[in-house]
Write a protein that holds these residues in place. Structure first.
Motif, short mmCIF file in Angstrom:
data_model
loop_
_atom_site.label_atom_id
_atom_site.label_comp_id
_atom_site.label_asym_id
_atom_site.label_seq_id
_atom_site.Cartn_x
_atom_site.Cartn_y
_atom_site.Cartn_z
N MET A 1 52.56 61.57 2.63
CA MET A 1 52.41 60.54 3.31
C MET A 1 50.72 60.57 3.27
O MET A 1 50.03 61.48 3.18
N LYS A 2 50.31 59.28 2.83
CA LYS A 2 48.89 59.15 2.44
C LYS A 2 47.76 59.51 3.63
O LYS A 2 48.30 58.78 4.78
N THR A 3 46.59 60.34 3.30
CA THR A 3 45.81 60.33 4.57
C THR A 3 44.63 59.74 4.34
O THR A 3 44.04 59.72 2.98
N ILE A 4 43.75 59.12 4.92
CA ILE A 4 42.34 58.62 4.90
C ILE A 4 41.57 59.20 5.90
O ILE A 4 42.00 59.55 6.83
N TYR A 5 40.28 58.97 5.58
CA TYR A 5 39.19 59.42 6.41
C TYR A 5 38.02 58.42 6.40
O TYR A 5 37.65 57.97 5.38
N THR A 6 37.04 58.97 7.40
CA THR A 6 35.84 58.20 7.17
C THR A 6 34.95 59.24 8.23
O THR A 6 35.51 60.31 8.47
N THR A 7 33.65 58.94 8.01
CA THR A 7 32.48 59.96 8.70
C THR A 7 31.67 58.92 9.58
O THR A 7 31.39 57.58 9.06
N MET A 8 31.14 59.45 10.69
CA MET A 8 30.14 58.58 11.41
C MET A 8 29.08 59.70 11.96
O MET A 8 29.38 60.83 12.21
N PRO A 9 27.94 58.87 12.09
CA PRO A 9 26.86 59.97 12.56
C PRO A 9 26.82 59.72 14.23
O PRO A 9 27.62 59.04 14.81
N ILE A 15 30.52 63.45 12.27
CA ILE A 15 32.01 63.56 12.67
C ILE A 15 32.97 63.00 11.85
O ILE A 15 32.56 61.63 11.09
N THR A 16 33.74 63.50 11.15
CA THR A 16 34.77 63.16 10.39
C THR A 16 36.11 62.75 11.00
O THR A 16 36.59 63.48 12.08
N ILE A 17 36.65 61.65 10.78
CA ILE A 17 37.91 61.11 11.31
C ILE A 17 39.07 60.91 10.24
O ILE A 17 38.84 60.20 9.50
N GLN A 18 40.06 61.48 10.52
CA GLN A 18 41.25 61.37 9.60
C GLN A 18 42.48 60.48 10.22
O GLN A 18 42.74 60.79 11.39
N ALA A 19 43.09 59.73 9.45
CA ALA A 19 44.30 59.18 10.06
C ALA A 19 45.34 58.93 8.88
O ALA A 19 45.03 59.13 7.76
N ARG A 42 38.81 58.29 1.10
CA ARG A 42 37.62 57.83 2.12
C ARG A 42 38.05 56.23 2.20
O ARG A 42 38.20 55.39 1.31
N ASP A 43 38.09 55.81 3.56
CA ASP A 43 38.35 54.30 3.65
C ASP A 43 37.72 53.98 4.89
O ASP A 43 38.36 54.22 6.09
N SER A 44 36.53 53.33 5.22
CA SER A 44 35.73 53.33 6.03
C SER A 44 36.46 51.84 6.64
O SER A 44 35.96 51.46 7.80
N GLU A 45 36.96 51.03 6.23
CA GLU A 45 37.83 49.89 6.53
C GLU A 45 39.06 49.70 7.33
O GLU A 45 39.41 48.75 7.92
N PRO A 47 41.85 49.99 10.04
CA PRO A 47 41.70 49.55 11.19
C PRO A 47 41.54 50.77 12.17
O PRO A 47 40.91 50.67 13.10
N VAL A 48 42.58 51.66 12.11
CA VAL A 48 42.49 52.82 12.90
C VAL A 48 41.15 53.67 12.92
O VAL A 48 40.55 53.95 13.90
N LEU A 49 40.83 53.79 11.76
CA LEU A 49 39.45 54.65 11.55
C LEU A 49 38.38 53.98 11.99
O LEU A 49 37.52 54.15 12.89
N SER A 50 38.46 52.43 11.81
CA SER A 50 37.17 51.58 12.42
C SER A 50 37.10 51.31 13.92
O SER A 50 36.10 51.45 14.64
N LEU A 51 38.58 51.65 14.51
CA LEU A 51 38.57 51.30 15.99
C LEU A 51 38.13 52.75 16.42
O LEU A 51 37.51 52.78 17.65
N ALA A 52 38.25 53.69 15.93
CA ALA A 52 38.16 55.12 16.35
C ALA A 52 36.51 55.36 16.29
O ALA A 52 35.81 55.95 17.49
N VAL A 53 35.96 54.67 15.29
CA VAL A 53 34.38 54.69 15.27
C VAL A 53 33.75 54.08 16.46
O VAL A 53 33.05 54.41 16.98
N VAL A 54 34.18 52.65 16.64
CA VAL A 54 33.98 51.96 17.79
C VAL A 54 34.02 52.65 18.90
O VAL A 54 33.16 52.72 19.68
#
Length: 160
Positions: A1-9, A15-19, A42-45, A47-54
């Motif tokens: 299963m593919k995992t993606i992540y992003t980071t946020m300050p 903070i690293t967020i993985q989904a 890495r995928d900052s776009e 939807p789950v990661l974007s919502l988590a950042v917000v």
């Protein structure tokens, strides 16, 4: 299963967020001991990661005290039971490990509850920082006890 992540300050560090396709797998501060070595693509776009950042930004700003995010962390049946119970600890409150063991209907499992709490991969959203020692003392936190103290202070109304 593919995992993606992003980071946020954040004011507490990066903070690293993985989904994956089902939801959040983890949220870690840069010094967390439980962060996996391989995070995926890495995928900052996404939807789950974007919502988590917000939602995390809103939390840190004092504008959010509940999260509405799909969770997909994997663990043993016992760990997931403890992680579900963590999500019931009200914002701004703390529980002891004994309280958490009682909440899962297993009051003698205090040590096991502590271990499961320490393996929670979804920091903040699954609020393991709200669990403290029976004496009221702040105990370990994978993101560091100082961060735990600051998260609890934020929830008590002290801005970061």
């Amino acid at each position: 299963m593919k995992t993606i992540y992003t980071t946020m300050p954040s004011l507490l560090g990066t903070i690293t967020i993985q989904a994956n396709e089902y939801g959040l797998l983890g949220i870690w501060f840069e010094t967390c001991t439980t962060k996996p070595g391989e995070l995926g693509q890495r995928d900052s776009e996404h939807p789950v990661l974007s919502l988590a950042v917000v939602q995390l930004a809103e939390y840190f700003s004092g504008l959010r005290n509940e999260f509405d995010l799909p969770l997909a962390a994997t663990g043993t049946a016992f760990q997931t039971q403890v992680w579900r119970a963590l999500t019931t600890i009200p914002y701004g409150e703390t529980w002891s490990y004994q309280d958490l063991a009682n909440a899962i209907g297993n009051p003698k499992a205090v040590r096991a509850v502590g271990l499961a709490n320490g393996r929670n991969p979804i920091s903040i959203v699954v609020p393991c920082h709200r669990v403290i020692g029976k004496s009221g003392k702040l105990t370990g936190y994978a993101g560091g006890v100082e961060r735990k103290q600051r998260l609890l202070a934020l929830e008590q109304g002290t801005p970061l």
